[in-house]
Design a protein around this motif. Sequence first.
Motif, mmCIF file in Angstrom:
data_model
loop_
_atom_site.group_PDB
_atom_site.id
_atom_site.type_symbol
_atom_site.label_atom_id
_atom_site.label_comp_id
_atom_site.label_asym_id
_atom_site.label_seq_id
_atom_site.Cartn_x
_atom_site.Cartn_y
_atom_site.Cartn_z
ATOM 1 N N ASN A 202 -2.277 -8.087 -0.137
ATOM 2 C CA ASN A 202 -3.262 -8.489 0.888
ATOM 3 C C ASN A 202 -3.149 -9.971 1.228
ATOM 4 N N PRO B 268 -21.253 -5.584 4.195
ATOM 5 C CA PRO B 268 -21.117 -4.175 3.777
ATOM 6 C C PRO B 268 -20.037 -3.977 2.709
ATOM 7 N N ASN C 43 -13.351 -6.738 -5.607
ATOM 8 C CA ASN C 43 -14.007 -7.094 -4.347
ATOM 9 C C ASN C 43 -15.327 -7.821 -4.560
ATOM 10 N N ARG D 121 -15.306 3.812 1.396
ATOM 11 C CA ARG D 121 -14.236 4.210 2.329
ATOM 12 C C ARG D 121 -13.630 5.531 1.847
ATOM 13 N N HIS E 225 -10.499 5.623 -0.771
ATOM 14 C CA HIS E 225 -10.362 4.186 -1.078
ATOM 15 C C HIS E 225 -9.453 3.943 -2.292
ATOM 16 N N ARG F 190 -7.923 -6.073 -5.261
ATOM 17 C CA ARG F 190 -6.833 -6.430 -4.350
ATOM 18 C C ARG F 190 -6.180 -7.712 -4.871
ATOM 19 N N GLU G 26 0.821 -1.216 0.000
ATOM 20 C CA GLU G 26 0.000 0.000 0.000
ATOM 21 C C GLU G 26 0.853 1.262 0.000
#
Length: 352
Positions: A188, A214, A258, A290, A293, A223, A135
């Motif tokens: 990840n 969520p 995702n 987010r 994000h 990711r 990241e």
Amino acid sequence: MNKKNILITGGAGFIGSHVVRLFVSKYPSYNIINLDKLTYAGNLENLRDIENATNYTFVKGCITDELFIHELFTNKSITHVIHLAAESHVDRSISDPLIFIKTNLLGTANLLHAARDTWKEATEDRIFYHVSTDEVYGSLAMDRELFTEKTPYDPRSPYSASKAGSDHLVRAWGHTYHMPVVISNCSNNYGPNQFPEKLIPLFIHNIVQKKPLPVYGKGENVRDWLHVEDHARAIDQVFHRGRHGETYNIGGLNEWKNIDLIRLLCDTVDKKLHRPVGSSQDLITFVKDRAGHDLRYAIDASKIEKELGWSPEYTFETGLEATVDWYLQNQDWLDRVTSGAYQEYYDKMYTQ
Ligand code: NAD
Ligand code: TYD
């Protein structure tokens, strides 16, 4: 050759517990000292199977405590460090950033300072290894570009900025004091023992409980997922064979949007629980995105493959299935983590 006294920080956490287990069982001649503050993310139940090993010691303490860390390096004659202790969850870094700065930046500087103070000029059979994240490189567009070791740093969350800063500190100590340092930046992770605030364990838990899932924004973020045991094996290689002053990217060439991953997870759990396949997808709930994000992370791991001969052993299919099985078979672990009961384990084991 001198005895290796290896300080592993954050060894009660998700990745740290797999690294501690691998080193304690694979290298009986090494002394492994696991230093962990046991924050909400530290759980000694992750290490029950090796806690009585003769080459293993657990020490409770904080990496930001200057005197304590200095004494630990001296008293345990620490020769090597594998530094994983950190605040690690992006969402928490958005709501509560200062603890990330304290732990990840000051904590890393404090460890480097103690290593420098006690190792002096010694470099032979010493290493300070910082376990970091992809990241730090920022966010990729939806094309085929990958993060390489040469990608400029562009961290965009308080978490990634604190990890980027700690990488810089490690390099600065290496450059200025000729300290033998090495860094790896991994994508990840998923697998057993992950705290159920991160996507995969949280969603497995919610699917089992039939609670809403969520999904931030439209679920379009990507990711690159790697099984935690493959990461631990990579850390083993970098620790033993990585060149001092170098950086190694670690990843599985395993990108998932995702929403696609979440659908696969729903169907995998449905199959295991003998529910109609697809039924858990009804739990998917799109929520506010987010803040800041990052769109996409993806790692080019060709350097570690070529130089150190590492590549993942799990395919995503086998890894995800094994992970779902683990969480289903360890519901008591999940219940104890979600209820907070796991934190009593330390008191029972280590304080009389
Ligand atoms: P985690 O949150 O599960 O574990 C962190 C551990 O550090 C916990 O046991 C916690 O008690 C301990 N800790 C926190 N603050 C401390 C302090 N002040 N002093 C001593 N111990 C403290 O994290 P994780 O997911 O296992 O990540 C471990 C490392 O790997 C982190 O440095 C993280 O940045 C890095 N990393 C994680 C991922 C991932 O996908 N999880 C990917 C790449 C790199
Ligand atoms: P996370 O597991 O928090 O890891 P990171 O933010 O370090 O990549 O999140 C993985 C992805 O899943 C990320 O794009 C954010 C998304 N996500 C959700 O959509 N819902 C959630 O409840 C969580 C925890 C994450």
